[in-house]
Design a protein around this motif. Structure first.
Motif, PDB file in Angstrom:
ATOM      1  N   GLN A  89       0.844  -1.208   0.000  1.00 52.68           N
ATOM      2  CA  GLN A  89       0.000   0.000   0.000  1.00 52.68           C
ATOM      3  C   GLN A  89       0.871   1.247   0.000  1.00 52.68           C
ATOM      4  OE1 GLN A  89      -2.214  -1.279   3.590  1.00 52.68           O
ATOM      5  NE2 GLN A  89      -4.081  -0.957   2.409  1.00 52.68           N
ATOM      6  N   GLN A  90       1.927   1.205   0.818  1.00 49.08           N
ATOM      7  CA  GLN A  90       2.829   2.365   0.887  1.00 49.08           C
ATOM      8  C   GLN A  90       3.481   2.619  -0.467  1.00 49.08           C
ATOM      9  OE1 GLN A  90       3.038   4.211   3.731  1.00 49.08           O
ATOM     10  NE2 GLN A  90       4.209   5.650   2.470  1.00 49.08           N
ATOM     11  N   ALA A  91       3.839   1.532  -1.142  1.00 54.37           N
ATOM     12  CA  ALA A  91       4.461   1.674  -2.470  1.00 54.37           C
ATOM     13  C   ALA A  91       3.484   2.329  -3.452  1.00 54.37           C
ATOM     14  CB  ALA A  91       4.913   0.310  -2.984  1.00 54.37           C
ATOM     15  N   PHE A  92       2.214   1.959  -3.385  1.00 53.07           N
ATOM     16  CA  PHE A  92       1.220   2.575  -4.274  1.00 53.07           C
ATOM     17  C   PHE A  92       1.127   4.079  -4.015  1.00 53.07           C
ATOM     18  CE2 PHE A  92      -1.497  -0.354  -6.837  1.00 53.07           C
ATOM     19  CZ  PHE A  92      -0.695  -1.484  -6.698  1.00 53.07           C
ATOM     20  N   VAL A  93       1.189   4.459  -2.751  1.00 50.67           N
ATOM     21  CA  VAL A  93       1.141   5.885  -2.415  1.00 50.67           C
ATOM     22  C   VAL A  93       2.387   6.580  -2.949  1.00 50.67           C
ATOM     23  CG1 VAL A  93       1.166   7.546  -0.517  1.00 50.67           C
ATOM     24  CG2 VAL A  93      -0.292   5.509  -0.373  1.00 50.67           C
ATOM     25  N   GLU A  94       3.544   5.994  -2.667  1.00 51.88           N
ATOM     26  CA  GLU A  94       4.810   6.654  -3.029  1.00 51.88           C
ATOM     27  C   GLU A  94       5.013   6.738  -4.532  1.00 51.88           C
ATOM     28  OE1 GLU A  94       7.810   4.563  -0.852  1.00 51.88           O
ATOM     29  OE2 GLU A  94       7.093   5.318   1.081  1.00 51.88           O
ATOM     30  N   LYS A  95       4.520   5.762  -5.270  1.00 49.08           N
ATOM     31  CA  LYS A  95       4.696   5.769  -6.726  1.00 49.08           C
ATOM     32  C   LYS A  95       3.577   6.518  -7.455  1.00 49.08           C
ATOM     33  CE  LYS A  95       8.414   3.203  -6.758  1.00 49.08           C
ATOM     34  NZ  LYS A  95       9.696   3.781  -7.125  1.00 49.08           N
ATOM     35  N   GLY A  96       2.605   7.015  -6.713  1.00 45.31           N
ATOM     36  CA  GLY A  96       1.487   7.713  -7.356  1.00 45.31           C
ATOM     37  C   GLY A  96       0.617   6.767  -8.173  1.00 45.31           C
ATOM     38  N   ALA A  97       0.458   5.546  -7.681  1.00 43.50           N
ATOM     39  CA  ALA A  97      -0.289   4.522  -8.418  1.00 43.50           C
ATOM     40  C   ALA A  97      -1.778   4.549  -8.123  1.00 43.50           C
ATOM     41  CB  ALA A  97       0.291   3.148  -8.088  1.00 43.50           C
ATOM     42  N   ILE A  98      -2.223   5.568  -7.393  1.00 45.28           N
ATOM     43  CA  ILE A  98      -3.639   5.707  -7.047  1.00 45.28           C
ATOM     44  C   ILE A  98      -4.119   7.074  -7.508  1.00 45.28           C
ATOM     45  CG2 ILE A  98      -5.297   5.871  -5.154  1.00 45.28           C
ATOM     46  CD1 ILE A  98      -3.455   4.004  -3.551  1.00 45.28           C
ATOM     47  N   GLN A  99      -5.204   7.086  -8.266  1.00 43.23           N
ATOM     48  CA  GLN A  99      -5.827   8.385  -8.591  1.00 43.23           C
ATOM     49  C   GLN A  99      -7.216   8.427  -7.945  1.00 43.23           C
ATOM     50  OE1 GLN A  99      -5.309   9.869 -12.579  1.00 43.23           O
ATOM     51  NE2 GLN A  99      -3.223   9.114 -12.660  1.00 43.23           N
ATOM     52  N   CYS A 100      -8.258   7.996  -8.624  1.00 41.80           N
ATOM     53  CA  CYS A 100      -9.570   8.010  -7.947  1.00 41.80           C
ATOM     54  C   CYS A 100      -9.621   6.976  -6.844  1.00 41.80           C
ATOM     55  CB  CYS A 100     -10.709   7.793  -8.933  1.00 41.80           C
ATOM     56  SG  CYS A 100     -10.993   6.065  -9.382  1.00 41.80           S
ATOM     57  N   GLY A 101      -8.848   5.912  -6.980  1.00 41.83           N
ATOM     58  CA  GLY A 101      -8.747   4.900  -5.932  1.00 41.83           C
ATOM     59  C   GLY A 101      -9.776   3.796  -5.998  1.00 41.83           C
ATOM     60  N   PHE A 102     -10.699   3.869  -6.945  1.00 39.39           N
ATOM     61  CA  PHE A 102     -11.783   2.879  -6.938  1.00 39.39           C
ATOM     62  C   PHE A 102     -11.258   1.480  -7.258  1.00 39.39           C
ATOM     63  CE2 PHE A 102     -15.660   0.705  -8.153  1.00 39.39           C
ATOM     64  CZ  PHE A 102     -16.529   1.172  -7.195  1.00 39.39           C
ATOM     65  N   CYS A 103     -10.296   1.395  -8.156  1.00 39.31           N
ATOM     66  CA  CYS A 103      -9.739   0.085  -8.524  1.00 39.31           C
ATOM     67  C   CYS A 103      -8.726  -0.415  -7.507  1.00 39.31           C
ATOM     68  CB  CYS A 103      -9.069   0.162  -9.888  1.00 39.31           C
ATOM     69  SG  CYS A 103      -7.498   1.096  -9.863  1.00 39.31           S
ATOM     70  N   SER A 104      -8.221   0.498  -6.669  1.00 39.17           N
ATOM     71  CA  SER A 104      -7.006   0.212  -5.890  1.00 39.17           C
ATOM     72  C   SER A 104      -7.122  -0.991  -4.955  1.00 39.17           C
ATOM     73  CB  SER A 104      -6.579   1.454  -5.104  1.00 39.17           C
ATOM     74  OG  SER A 104      -6.405   2.539  -5.981  1.00 39.17           O
ATOM     75  N   PRO A 105      -8.220  -1.150  -4.218  1.00 40.45           N
ATOM     76  CA  PRO A 105      -8.271  -2.339  -3.348  1.00 40.45           C
ATOM     77  C   PRO A 105      -8.132  -3.637  -4.131  1.00 40.45           C
ATOM     78  CG  PRO A 105      -9.941  -0.751  -2.683  1.00 40.45           C
ATOM     79  CD  PRO A 105      -9.394  -0.268  -3.998  1.00 40.45           C
ATOM     80  N   GLY A 106      -8.818  -3.731  -5.248  1.00 40.74           N
ATOM     81  CA  GLY A 106      -8.719  -4.949  -6.054  1.00 40.74           C
ATOM     82  C   GLY A 106      -7.339  -5.128  -6.650  1.00 40.74           C
ATOM     83  N   VAL A 107      -6.768  -4.047  -7.148  1.00 38.76           N
ATOM     84  CA  VAL A 107      -5.420  -4.121  -7.725  1.00 38.76           C
ATOM     85  C   VAL A 107      -4.415  -4.540  -6.645  1.00 38.76           C
ATOM     86  CG1 VAL A 107      -3.546  -2.782  -8.741  1.00 38.76           C
ATOM     87  CG2 VAL A 107      -5.897  -2.414  -9.505  1.00 38.76           C
ATOM     88  N   ILE A 108      -4.539  -3.966  -5.478  1.00 38.76           N
ATOM     89  CA  ILE A 108      -3.588  -4.281  -4.410  1.00 38.76           C
ATOM     90  C   ILE A 108      -3.759  -5.726  -3.935  1.00 38.76           C
ATOM     91  CG2 ILE A 108      -2.998  -3.751  -2.002  1.00 38.76           C
ATOM     92  CD1 ILE A 108      -3.433  -0.750  -2.766  1.00 38.76           C
ATOM     93  N   MET A 109      -4.984  -6.229  -3.866  1.00 39.73           N
ATOM     94  CA  MET A 109      -5.162  -7.625  -3.459  1.00 39.73           C
ATOM     95  C   MET A 109      -4.599  -8.571  -4.507  1.00 39.73           C
ATOM     96  SD  MET A 109      -6.223  -7.094  -0.520  1.00 39.73           S
ATOM     97  CE  MET A 109      -6.321  -8.795   0.055  1.00 39.73           C
ATOM     98  N   SER A 110      -4.773  -8.249  -5.784  1.00 36.09           N
ATOM     99  CA  SER A 110      -4.160  -9.083  -6.832  1.00 36.09           C
ATOM    100  C   SER A 110      -2.647  -9.020  -6.742  1.00 36.09           C
ATOM    101  CB  SER A 110      -4.610  -8.606  -8.226  1.00 36.09           C
ATOM    102  OG  SER A 110      -5.966  -8.867  -8.423  1.00 36.09           O
TER     103      SER A 110
END
Ligand code: FES
Ligand code: FES
Length: 162
Positions: A89-110
């Motif tokens: 999760q921290q990596a997603f924040v630091e790399k700017g891999a989240i914008q609206c965030g709607f996909c993010s939980p699913g992407v992070i679990m995968s």
């Protein structure tokens, strides 16, 4: 008609009566309040509802809650703890891999499931591992960078695989 099911979700045991036609996604969100699992399409196409069930990712909108009886499930709520965000999760924040965030939980679990099974996936394996998760915002590059940064070869700053 309701049936009693028993599940372990994020290391917590639940015993719950559930309608037999309730999906796992709806059960998580509306019966247990675990709204981190998102519903984008409800037809198995977007991956927003991805959770880990007995060690494999599933689209929880395609699984009935009664089919998950006895399962061990991980959702996005189980990743962070009192010490803070999960490194992924921290990596997603630091790399700017989240914008609206709607996909993010699913992407992070995968991503988590991919890294749980192989701590050093290739670029191609990351792409394949995330192929079931759609993102309308990021263009995927930042997402791949975030996951790549958590590969065992790249921890410590480099993200040379992308
Ligand atoms: S909501 Fe389940 S795959 Fe889109
Ligand atoms: S960040 Fe908006 S859909 Fe992925």
């Amino acid at each position: 008609m309701k049936r009693i099911i028993n599940l372990t979700i994020n290391k917590i045991i639940y015993e719950h009566a559930v309608e037999v036609n309730t999906t796992l996604a709806d059960f998580l969100r509306y019966e247990l309040g675990l709204t981190g699992t998102k519903k984008g399409c409800d037809t198995g196409d977007c991956g927003a509802c991805t959770v880990i069930l007995d060690g494999d990712t599933v689209n929880s909108c395609l699984v009935l809650a009664v089919q998950a009886d006895g399962a061990v499930i991980e959702t996005i709520e189980g990743l962070s703890n009192e010490d803070g965000l999960h490194p992924l999760q921290q990596a997603f924040v630091e790399k700017g891999a989240i914008q609206c965030g709607f996909c993010s939980p699913g992407v992070i679990m995968s991503s988590k499931n991919l890294l749980d099974k192989n701590d050093n996936p290739s670029n191609q394996e990351i792409r394949e591992g995330l192929s079931g998760n759609l993102c309308r915002c990021t263009g995927y590059t930042k997402i791949f960078e975030a996951v790549s940064s958590q590969c065992s070869d790249n921890k410590g700053g480099s993200h040379g695989k992308i």
